[in-house]
Design a protein around this motif. Sequence first.
Motif, PDB file in Angstrom:
ATOM      1  N   TYR A 257      31.754  76.629 -34.653  1.00 32.49           N
ATOM      2  CA  TYR A 257      32.079  77.246 -33.364  1.00 32.49           C
ATOM      3  C   TYR A 257      32.634  76.215 -32.392  1.00 32.49           C
ATOM      4  CZ  TYR A 257      30.134  81.907 -34.143  1.00 32.49           C
ATOM      5  OH  TYR A 257      29.907  83.177 -34.590  1.00 32.49           O
TER       6      TYR A 257
ATOM      7  N   HIS B 239      39.549  78.683 -29.489  1.00 31.26           N
ATOM      8  CA  HIS B 239      39.335  79.800 -28.565  1.00 31.26           C
ATOM      9  C   HIS B 239      37.877  79.943 -28.106  1.00 31.26           C
ATOM     10  CE1 HIS B 239      38.301  81.505 -32.478  1.00 31.26           C
ATOM     11  NE2 HIS B 239      37.569  82.390 -31.828  1.00 31.26           N
ATOM     12  N   THR B 240      36.984  79.097 -28.636  1.00 30.13           N
ATOM     13  CA  THR B 240      35.571  79.150 -28.275  1.00 30.13           C
ATOM     14  C   THR B 240      35.277  78.111 -27.200  1.00 30.13           C
ATOM     15  OG1 THR B 240      34.981  79.874 -30.502  1.00 30.13           O
ATOM     16  CG2 THR B 240      33.220  78.933 -29.171  1.00 30.13           C
TER      17      THR B 240
ATOM     18  N   LEU C 273      34.295  83.698 -26.361  1.00 32.93           N
ATOM     19  CA  LEU C 273      35.377  83.738 -27.347  1.00 32.93           C
ATOM     20  C   LEU C 273      36.598  84.368 -26.680  1.00 32.93           C
ATOM     21  CD1 LEU C 273      33.283  85.082 -30.364  1.00 32.93           C
ATOM     22  CD2 LEU C 273      33.800  82.709 -29.798  1.00 32.93           C
TER      23      LEU C 273
ATOM     24  N   LYS D 125      38.891  87.618 -28.017  1.00 28.89           N
ATOM     25  CA  LYS D 125      38.122  88.555 -28.860  1.00 28.89           C
ATOM     26  C   LYS D 125      38.199  89.936 -28.217  1.00 28.89           C
ATOM     27  CE  LYS D 125      34.809  89.383 -32.084  1.00 28.89           C
ATOM     28  NZ  LYS D 125      33.434  88.924 -32.149  1.00 28.89           N
ATOM     29  N   ARG D 126      38.646  90.916 -28.994  1.00 28.74           N
ATOM     30  CA  ARG D 126      38.902  92.244 -28.457  1.00 28.74           C
ATOM     31  C   ARG D 126      37.791  93.229 -28.815  1.00 28.74           C
ATOM     32  NH1 ARG D 126      43.195  92.767 -25.889  1.00 28.74           N
ATOM     33  NH2 ARG D 126      43.232  95.021 -26.067  1.00 28.74           N
ATOM     34  N   ASN D 127      37.642  94.209 -27.933  1.00 31.23           N
ATOM     35  CA  ASN D 127      36.738  95.330 -28.157  1.00 31.23           C
ATOM     36  C   ASN D 127      37.517  96.581 -27.784  1.00 31.23           C
ATOM     37  OD1 ASN D 127      34.790  97.471 -27.414  1.00 31.23           O
ATOM     38  ND2 ASN D 127      33.283  95.905 -27.906  1.00 31.23           N
TER      39      ASN D 127
ATOM     40  N   ALA E  97      37.916  88.749 -23.295  1.00 33.11           N
ATOM     41  CA  ALA E  97      37.116  87.751 -24.001  1.00 33.11           C
ATOM     42  C   ALA E  97      35.714  88.319 -24.185  1.00 33.11           C
ATOM     43  CB  ALA E  97      37.069  86.442 -23.219  1.00 33.11           C
ATOM     44  N   GLU E  98      35.005  87.751 -25.169  1.00 33.77           N
ATOM     45  CA  GLU E  98      33.624  88.160 -25.404  1.00 33.77           C
ATOM     46  C   GLU E  98      32.671  87.069 -24.940  1.00 33.77           C
ATOM     47  OE1 GLU E  98      30.585  89.563 -28.969  1.00 33.77           O
ATOM     48  OE2 GLU E  98      32.395  88.443 -29.503  1.00 33.77           O
TER      49      GLU E  98
ATOM     50  N   ASP F 203      29.798  85.773 -26.141  1.00 36.39           N
ATOM     51  CA  ASP F 203      29.158  85.846 -27.446  1.00 36.39           C
ATOM     52  C   ASP F 203      27.665  85.552 -27.353  1.00 36.39           C
ATOM     53  OD1 ASP F 203      29.180  86.234 -30.231  1.00 36.39           O
ATOM     54  OD2 ASP F 203      29.474  84.104 -30.606  1.00 36.39           O
TER      55      ASP F 203
END
Length: 174
Positions: A56, A61-62, A80, A83-85, A94-95, A97
Amino acid sequence: MAAGEVIIRKAETDDVSALTVLILQVWLDTYVKHGIKKSIADYVLSELTATRTAAYLAQEHTHILLAEMDGHLVGYCQTLNGKRNDQVQAEHQAELDHLYVHPGFFSRGIGRRLLAEAEEHLRGLGVQQLWLTAWVGNDKALRFYPSTGYTDIGATVFRMENEEVANRIFCKTL
């Protein structure tokens, strides 16, 4: 730096071992309410490892922030970017995480500080919305995120072996 002062900083490679142990401690404290069973043990031993933490840290992107007090790791936040939802509307999202605070340091504003700095970082990258999932059994998280401007936008499940664990999705426009 004064004793007891919380310092927020970006994670580095040398932080992998301490960060992995914090992740293990908080994860077990949060999710293991009725003892250990095979699915939990298998997940912990395969997913919550120093190798995974190092991976990670190496991802472009993290973004991982740490909270330290008197040289001790007491919290961390991992986002992240990109990161898509499907339940989130923004083009650039972004998420969140992970946002973990050592149980001995709850209610000191550490989670809020980590979250605010992560949001500021993502805002600077043009992220429009930040989303996260929270386990339905984590009452602290279900109260915390709305108090920081996040809205519950729906349900999802986390899969651990053959089990489905109910989660809520929260989202905030940055």
